[in-house]
Design a protein around this motif. Structure first.
Motif, short mmCIF file in Angstrom:
data_model
loop_
_atom_site.label_atom_id
_atom_site.label_comp_id
_atom_site.label_asym_id
_atom_site.label_seq_id
_atom_site.Cartn_x
_atom_site.Cartn_y
_atom_site.Cartn_z
N ASP A 180 0.88 -1.17 0.00
CA ASP A 180 0.00 0.00 0.00
C ASP A 180 0.92 1.22 0.00
O ASP A 180 1.52 1.57 1.01
CB ASP A 180 -0.89 -0.02 1.25
CG ASP A 180 -1.86 1.16 1.30
OD1 ASP A 180 -1.59 2.19 0.64
OD2 ASP A 180 -2.88 1.05 2.01
N ASP B 281 -0.85 -5.68 1.72
CA ASP B 281 -1.96 -6.62 1.72
C ASP B 281 -1.43 -7.95 1.19
O ASP B 281 -0.42 -8.01 0.48
CB ASP B 281 -3.09 -6.11 0.83
CG ASP B 281 -3.69 -4.81 1.35
OD1 ASP B 281 -4.05 -4.76 2.53
OD2 ASP B 281 -3.80 -3.85 0.56
N ARG C 242 -6.04 -7.28 7.44
CA ARG C 242 -6.23 -5.97 6.80
C ARG C 242 -7.32 -6.05 5.72
O ARG C 242 -8.10 -5.11 5.54
CB ARG C 242 -4.90 -5.51 6.20
CG ARG C 242 -4.81 -4.01 5.94
CD ARG C 242 -3.37 -3.61 5.63
NE ARG C 242 -3.23 -2.16 5.57
CZ ARG C 242 -3.26 -1.44 4.45
NH1 ARG C 242 -3.41 -2.04 3.28
NH2 ARG C 242 -3.11 -0.12 4.49
N TYR C 243 -7.40 -7.19 5.04
CA TYR C 243 -8.44 -7.40 4.04
C TYR C 243 -9.81 -7.45 4.70
O TYR C 243 -10.79 -6.92 4.16
CB TYR C 243 -8.15 -8.70 3.28
CG TYR C 243 -9.27 -9.17 2.39
CD1 TYR C 243 -9.66 -8.44 1.26
CD2 TYR C 243 -9.96 -10.35 2.67
CE1 TYR C 243 -10.69 -8.87 0.44
CE2 TYR C 243 -10.98 -10.81 1.86
CZ TYR C 243 -11.35 -10.06 0.75
OH TYR C 243 -12.37 -10.49 -0.06
N LYS D 114 -10.80 -3.92 5.38
CA LYS D 114 -11.10 -3.22 4.13
C LYS D 114 -12.46 -3.63 3.58
O LYS D 114 -13.20 -2.80 3.04
CB LYS D 114 -9.99 -3.48 3.10
CG LYS D 114 -8.67 -2.79 3.45
CD LYS D 114 -7.55 -3.17 2.51
CE LYS D 114 -7.62 -2.41 1.23
NZ LYS D 114 -6.39 -2.62 0.40
N LEU E 132 -8.93 2.30 8.53
CA LEU E 132 -7.77 1.57 8.04
C LEU E 132 -6.48 2.28 8.44
O LEU E 132 -5.53 1.64 8.90
CB LEU E 132 -7.83 1.41 6.52
CG LEU E 132 -6.71 0.55 5.92
CD1 LEU E 132 -6.80 -0.90 6.41
CD2 LEU E 132 -6.76 0.59 4.39
#
Length: 443
Positions: free
Chosen positions: A73, A95, A109-110, A113, A204
Motif C-alpha cells: 500500500d 496486503d 487488513r483485508y 477493508k 484503516l
C-alpha cells in the motif's frame, strides 16, 4: 486520493539513501511481520512480485498452498527515524494475495477493508481515535523483559517521579517524525504505566497507525534500556493497560452522531450504533480482548468495565459518551486492550454498529451509576449482562454470533477460534504459583 505513486517512492528512496525496505504485514493474532528487500528489488516489490511462505505464519495456509504475494500500500511508505542516516530503512504496509492474485481471506487488513467497503455503500466512513496504554519495565542482564520497575508514579505525575518521562518524550518526537499528530502524552495510573494519544483517522489508517505505534514505542524503549509491554495485565494488584476506542461515523464529511436537539446531543444513528455494539459485545470480546491475560484486567476495582452498559454521565461503563459535542461527538468503547489485532477489532466494532443502524437496534436506557454499586437483583431487573469472564467464554460467544463470524470470514473465524480454544485449554491445565501457595501445605 493517493499520497504516493511508484515513481515517487523510487525517487524518495534514491534521494534519501534508503537501502532497505521492509514489506510489513500483520498475522491473525495482531503480530507484525515483515520481509525486507534491498533498494535493488524495490521496483519488483512495487509491482506486487514479492512472495513469501504463508505456511510459516500461524493461522495462514497449509504447506501445499503456501506461496503468497505481498501487495504494498504505497500510502503507508515511511522512513524509520531511528535507523542509520546512511543506508536508511523504510517500510511499506502490505496486503496479502494468493497466487491467483485474489485477496487472501486470512489477511486481517483485508477483513477490515471489506467492512469499510460495506460502510461506504451506505455512505459512511468510520473514524477512530485509540487511547494506547503500555508499561515500561527494566530488562535483565541479558536484555530480556522483566516486570520490574523502580518507579512509583501515578496519574499525570512528572519527572523526577516519572522515571519514563524522557523515553516517552523521545517516543512522541519519533512518532511525529513518522507523520503522527500526537494530541497528548502522560503517565497513567499504575507505576511504570504510560499513555500516548494520537489524532483520530479513518479506520484503516488508524489500524495501520496502531501497528506502527507499537513498533516505534518498543524500539525507542529499547534505546533507553527499557522494555515496552502492551500486555493487558502484567502485574497483579495494579491497573492493567487498555486501548479505548473513540468512534464516530462521517457522512459527506459530517459527523452523523451529533444532534444538538437531542437531550444527550446524540443522533438516532448514534443510538442505533450503540445498540448494535451492545448486542454483539459478548462475541466481540474475543477479538477486542484476545488473551487469557486480557480477562485479568476486566475485574472489579481497577476501572475497567465488567458489564454491558452505556452512559453519558459517568466515566466507567463499557460504552461512554464523552462530553464533547458537535464534530467531536463520539462513542468511547472501553473494554479493548492493546493486545487486540486492530484490523479485526475495528472490523468487529464497525460491523456491529452498522448492524445496529441497519436494523434500528435501540440500546437499553443509559446507566447513571456504577454497576458495581448495584446488587445482583438490581442488575437482573435491568437485564444488565456481564462481559465474558474468561477467554474460553468469549470464544464460545464469538462462535455463536453469526454476524461476527460472517464478517471475519470462514477462514479467520474458524482458525482464530481453534487457536484461542487451544490457548484457553493449555492455560487451564497449568499449575500456577498461586495454587501451590494456597493448596500445597493444606492438602
Amino acid at each position: 486520493m493517493s499520497k504516493y505513486t511508484k515513481q515517487d517512492i523510487i525517487r524518495i528512496v534514491e534521494e534519501e539513501d534508503v537501502e532497505f525496505i521492509r514489506l510489513q504485514f500483520t498475522d491473525m493474532f495482531g503480530t507484525l511481520k515483515n520481509v525486507a528487500v534491498t533498494r535493488s528489488q524495490l521496483e519488483k516489490a512495487l509491482n506486487n512480485q514479492c512472495m513469501f511462505d504463508g505456511s510459516s505464519i500461524e493461522g495462514f495456509v497449509r504447506i501445499e498452498e503456501s506461496d503468497m504475494y505481498l501487495y504494498p500500500d504505497l500510502d503507508t511508505f515511511v522512513i524509520f527515524p531511528w535507523r542509520p542516516q546512511q543506508g536508511k530503512v523504510a517500510r511499506i504496509i502490505c496486503d496479502i494475495y494468493r497466487p491467483d492474485r485474489t485477496p487472501f481471506e486470512g489477511d486481517p487488513r483485508y477483513i477490515l477493508k471489506k467492512t469499510i467497503a460495506e460502510a461506504a455503500k451506505m455512505g459512511y466512513q468510520l473514524n477512530v481515535g485509540p487511547e494506547c496504554e503500555f508499561f515500561l519495565f527494566h530488562t535483565d542482564e541479558n536484555g530480556g523483559p522483566t516486570t520490574v520497575s523502580h518507579e512509583r508514579a501515578g496519574f499525570f505525575d512528572l519527572g523526577p517521579v516519572d522515571l519514563g518521562e524522557n523515553a516517552r518524550r523521545d517516543m512522541v518526537l519519533t512518532l511525529e517524525d513518522m507523520g503522527f499528530e500526537i494530541e497528548s502524552s502522560h503517565h497513567e495510573a499504575a507505576p511504570a504505566q504510560h499513555r500516548i494519544d494520537f489524532r483520530y483517522d479513518e479506520a484503516l489508517a488508524t489500524a495501520d497507525n496502531i501497528m506502527t505505534f507499537k513498533l516505534a514505542v518498543k524500539t525507542i524503549a529499547k534505546r533507553f534500556g527499557l522494555f515496552a509491554s502492551f500486555m493487558p495485565k502484567p502485574k497483579y494488584g495494579i491497573n492493567g493497560s487498555g486501548m479505548h476506542l473513540n468512534i464516530s461515523i462521517a457522512e459527506h464529511g459530517r459527523n452523523i452522531f451529533e444532534d444538538a436537539d437531542d437531550k444527550l446531543g446524540l443522533s438516532q444513528e448514534a443510538y442505533y450504533f450503540i445498540g448494535g455494539m451492545m448486542r454483539h459485545m459478548r462475541g466481540m470480546t474475543a477479538v477486542t480482548n484476545p488473551l487469557v491475560n486480557s480477562y485479568k484486567r476486566l475485574v472489579p476495582g481497577f476501572e475497567a468495565p465488567l458489564h454491558i452498559t452505556w452512559s453519558a454521565s459517568h466515566r466507567r461503563p463499557l460504552i461512554r459518551i464523552p462530553q464533547a459535542r458537535g464534530e467531536d461527538t463520539r462513542i468511547e468503547l472501553r473494554c479493548p486492550d492493546p493486545a487486540a489485532n486492530p484490523y479485526l477489532a475495528l472490523a468487529a466494532c464497525l460491523s456491529a454498529g452498522l448492524d445496529g443502524i441497519q436494523n434500528k437496534i435501540l440500546p437499553p436506557e443509559p446507566v447513571s451509576v456504577s454497576v458495581m454499586d448495584m446488587s445482583r437483583q438490581e442488575r437482573e431487573a435491568l437485564k444488565i449482562e456481564a462481559l465474558p469472564a474468561t477467554l474460553g467464554e468469549a470464544v464460545e460467544a464469538l462462535k455463536q454470533d453469526e454476524l461476527l463470524c460472517q464478517v471475519l470470514g470462514d477462514h479467520i473465524s474458524q482458525k482464530y477460534a481453534e487457536a484461542k480454544r487451544a490457548e484457553w485449554r493449555d492455560y487451564c491445565r497449568q499449575v500456577t504459583d498461586w495454587e501451590i501457595d494456597n493448596y500445597l501445605y493444606k492438602i
